[in-house]
Design an enzyme around this catalytic site. Structure first.
Site, PDB file in Angstrom:
ATOM      1  N   ASP A 139      -7.528  -5.128  14.565  1.00  0.00           N
ATOM      2  CA  ASP A 139      -7.484  -3.702  14.203  1.00  0.00           C
ATOM      3  C   ASP A 139      -7.115  -3.649  12.726  1.00  0.00           C
ATOM      4  O   ASP A 139      -5.946  -3.584  12.354  1.00  0.00           O
ATOM      5  CB  ASP A 139      -6.437  -2.981  15.065  1.00  0.00           C
ATOM      6  CG  ASP A 139      -6.377  -1.488  14.745  1.00  0.00           C
ATOM      7  OD1 ASP A 139      -7.369  -0.950  14.222  1.00  0.00           O
ATOM      8  OD2 ASP A 139      -5.337  -0.867  15.026  1.00  0.00           O
ATOM      9  N   GLN A 193       0.820  -1.214   0.000  1.00  0.00           N
ATOM     10  CA  GLN A 193       0.000   0.000   0.000  1.00  0.00           C
ATOM     11  C   GLN A 193       0.857   1.268   0.000  1.00  0.00           C
ATOM     12  O   GLN A 193       2.052   1.212   0.281  1.00  0.00           O
ATOM     13  CB  GLN A 193      -0.928  -0.010   1.229  1.00  0.00           C
ATOM     14  CG  GLN A 193      -0.207  -0.280   2.544  1.00  0.00           C
ATOM     15  CD  GLN A 193      -1.062  -1.028   3.572  1.00  0.00           C
ATOM     16  OE1 GLN A 193      -2.277  -1.078   3.466  1.00  0.00           O
ATOM     17  NE2 GLN A 193      -0.423  -1.607   4.573  1.00  0.00           N
ATOM     18  N   ASP A 247       0.166 -12.502   6.863  1.00  0.00           N
ATOM     19  CA  ASP A 247      -1.293 -12.389   6.761  1.00  0.00           C
ATOM     20  C   ASP A 247      -1.946 -12.902   8.058  1.00  0.00           C
ATOM     21  O   ASP A 247      -1.671 -14.018   8.498  1.00  0.00           O
ATOM     22  CB  ASP A 247      -1.757 -13.205   5.550  1.00  0.00           C
ATOM     23  CG  ASP A 247      -3.268 -13.238   5.441  1.00  0.00           C
ATOM     24  OD1 ASP A 247      -3.901 -12.182   5.611  1.00  0.00           O
ATOM     25  OD2 ASP A 247      -3.826 -14.333   5.216  1.00  0.00           O
ATOM     26  N   GLY A 248      -2.812 -12.081   8.623  1.00  0.00           N
ATOM     27  CA  GLY A 248      -3.454 -12.424   9.888  1.00  0.00           C
ATOM     28  C   GLY A 248      -4.287 -13.680   9.789  1.00  0.00           C
ATOM     29  O   GLY A 248      -4.333 -14.486  10.719  1.00  0.00           O
ATOM     30  N   HIS A 302      -8.686   3.479  20.169  1.00  0.00           N
ATOM     31  CA  HIS A 302      -7.874   2.389  20.725  1.00  0.00           C
ATOM     32  C   HIS A 302      -8.356   1.956  22.114  1.00  0.00           C
ATOM     33  O   HIS A 302      -8.444   0.760  22.399  1.00  0.00           O
ATOM     34  CB  HIS A 302      -6.396   2.817  20.764  1.00  0.00           C
ATOM     35  CG  HIS A 302      -5.804   2.947  19.400  1.00  0.00           C
ATOM     36  ND1 HIS A 302      -5.195   4.087  18.940  1.00  0.00           N
ATOM     37  CD2 HIS A 302      -5.750   2.068  18.369  1.00  0.00           C
ATOM     38  CE1 HIS A 302      -4.782   3.910  17.698  1.00  0.00           C
ATOM     39  NE2 HIS A 302      -5.111   2.702  17.325  1.00  0.00           N
TER      40      HIS A 302
HETATM   41  N1  SAM Z   1      -7.666   1.625  13.104  1.00  0.00           N
HETATM   42  C1  SAM Z   1      -7.606   1.577  11.670  1.00  0.00           C
HETATM   43  C2  SAM Z   1      -8.988   1.563  11.039  1.00  0.00           C
HETATM   44  O1  SAM Z   1      -9.946   1.099  11.695  1.00  0.00           O
HETATM   45  O2  SAM Z   1      -9.112   2.042   9.932  1.00  0.00           O
HETATM   46  C3  SAM Z   1      -6.765   0.419  11.244  1.00  0.00           C
HETATM   47  C4  SAM Z   1      -5.317   0.756  11.505  1.00  0.00           C
HETATM   48  S1  SAM Z   1      -4.143  -0.481  11.274  1.00  0.00           S
HETATM   49  C5  SAM Z   1      -2.827   0.521  10.696  1.00  0.00           C
HETATM   50  C6  SAM Z   1      -4.703  -1.537   9.978  1.00  0.00           C
HETATM   51  C7  SAM Z   1      -3.614  -2.503   9.578  1.00  0.00           C
HETATM   52  O3  SAM Z   1      -4.182  -3.705   9.069  1.00  0.00           O
HETATM   53  C8  SAM Z   1      -2.692  -1.972   8.473  1.00  0.00           C
HETATM   54  O4  SAM Z   1      -1.431  -1.718   9.008  1.00  0.00           O
HETATM   55  C9  SAM Z   1      -2.676  -3.085   7.422  1.00  0.00           C
HETATM   56  O5  SAM Z   1      -1.395  -3.278   6.855  1.00  0.00           O
HETATM   57  C10 SAM Z   1      -3.146  -4.268   8.243  1.00  0.00           C
HETATM   58  N2  SAM Z   1      -3.694  -5.377   7.456  1.00  0.00           N
HETATM   59  C11 SAM Z   1      -4.462  -5.328   6.340  1.00  0.00           C
HETATM   60  N3  SAM Z   1      -4.737  -6.567   5.893  1.00  0.00           N
HETATM   61  C12 SAM Z   1      -4.135  -7.432   6.759  1.00  0.00           C
HETATM   62  C13 SAM Z   1      -4.044  -8.839   6.837  1.00  0.00           C
HETATM   63  N4  SAM Z   1      -4.635  -9.624   5.926  1.00  0.00           N
HETATM   64  N5  SAM Z   1      -3.334  -9.387   7.862  1.00  0.00           N
HETATM   65  C14 SAM Z   1      -2.719  -8.600   8.790  1.00  0.00           C
HETATM   66  N6  SAM Z   1      -2.778  -7.254   8.766  1.00  0.00           N
HETATM   67  C15 SAM Z   1      -3.459  -6.670   7.761  1.00  0.00           C
END
Ligand code: SAM
Length: 305
Positions: free
Chosen positions: A156, A30, A137-138, A61
């Protein structure tokens, strides 16, 4: 002055001024930007969408983390899915009961960028010896966990689109339930806005209800997201909205090493007050259970167009 304009749905949105874009970079996943804004101070944007702002981030948070951590009888092992800026991690570590916090973030660049340019969000959390950071990947991480080892799982995540889409499905929530230790295990996530995106809100609620016996919703106005926002707390036996004010106060002082900036027992009660827009959203005809075979939300739209 440049403006950040974000749609909350195809027909309305919000804006704020940007005095300067301080850093812009592109990771494998991204575009990551740091901007300075008169309203919110420093802002972290991913693909042009506001993720976290210096001013007011605690509303999000603290509201996501504290109810889960107070309602579980003894939260020791915590998994955070996403949350690369470190705000959720910071909140988890305030709890003295925590022995281990694993954070699984897709994009290492978000972690290093946030550490470098917005260190006040993580507030040293990445250096805590209880923390393990996993880059990946989560969903894959949760699916590969062989044991039910987490007391609390906090998600999150970016909104359900692209790499995060498969983390809002019934199948993924079932995997989260599998890695929760005991029926009192708690899963918390944001739940979109019942006012700006009633269909998405209702889809998340219906999908969680397919998997967990007890699903509670909390609501707060989060200025950095421009609308009333929701938080979901799902468990089989732990009712995250049912503490009385006295219990919240005594549990918080017993378990938390720092006083929250925004949150207190009265805010807790306010968060879990019944929200009429959320009740109405649940009867929306387009609301459905989100499954892997069709993970796209019925009200999906492009917030930048
Ligand atoms: N609080 C924010 C919101 O509600 O919009 C989210 C903030 S946090 C920075 C979101 C994170 O999710 C990002 O850093 C992104 O890289 C991560 N993310 C997106 N897809 C993901 C996945 N499949 N596994 C793990 N993390 C992921």
């Amino acid at each position: 002055m440049k403006k950040i304009i974000e749609r909350l749905n195809p027909h309305c949105g919000f804006f704020y001024d940007i005095s300067k874009v301080l850093v812009r970079t592109r990771s494998a996943w991204q575009t990551i930007e740091l901007a300075e804004s008169p309203e919110f101070g420093k802002v972290l944007l991913l693909d042009g969408i506001t993720q976290v702002t210096q001013k007011g981030e605690e509303r999000y948070h603290e509201s996501l983390v504290i109810p889960a951590m107070l309602s579980h009888p003894a939260p020791a092992n915590v998994l955070i899915v996403g949350g690369g800026d470190g705000g959720v991690l910071r909140e988890v570590l305030r709890f003295r009961t925590v022995r281990k916090a694993v954070m699984v973030e897709l994009d290492e660049a978000v972690v290093s960028f946030s550490k470098q340019y917005m260190p006040q969000i993580s507030d040293g959390a990445f250096d805590d010896p209880r923390v393990e950071i996993v880059i990946g990947d989560g969903r894959a991480y949760v699916e590969q966990c062989s044991e039910a080892s987490f007391d609390v799982v906090l998600m999150d995540m970016t909104d359900p689109f692209g790499p995060s889409e498969k983390l809002y499905t019934k199948e993924f929530f079932a995997q989260v339930k599998r890695v929760l230790r005991g029926a009192e295990g708690v899963f918390a996530m944001h739940g979109e806005s019942p006012i700006a995106r009633p269909v998405a809100y209702a889809c998340i609620e219906k999908t969680l209800r397919e998997v967990f016996l007890c699903v509670k919703s909390a609501f707060a106005f989060v200025p950095m997201y421009g609308t009333l926002w929701s938080f979901k707390f799902a468990s089989d036996t732990c009712d995250c909205g049912s503490l009385c004010e006295d219990d919240v106060t005594s549990l918080l002082s017993a378990r938390s090493s720092k006083t929250p900036k925004y949150w207190n027992a009265q805010i807790y009660k306010a968060l879990f007050a019944v929200e009429p827009a959320a009740i109405e959203a649940l009867s929306h005809p387009e609301a459905r259970i989100i499954e892997d075979r069709n993970p796209c939300f019925p009200d999906a739209f492009d917030p930048k167009r």
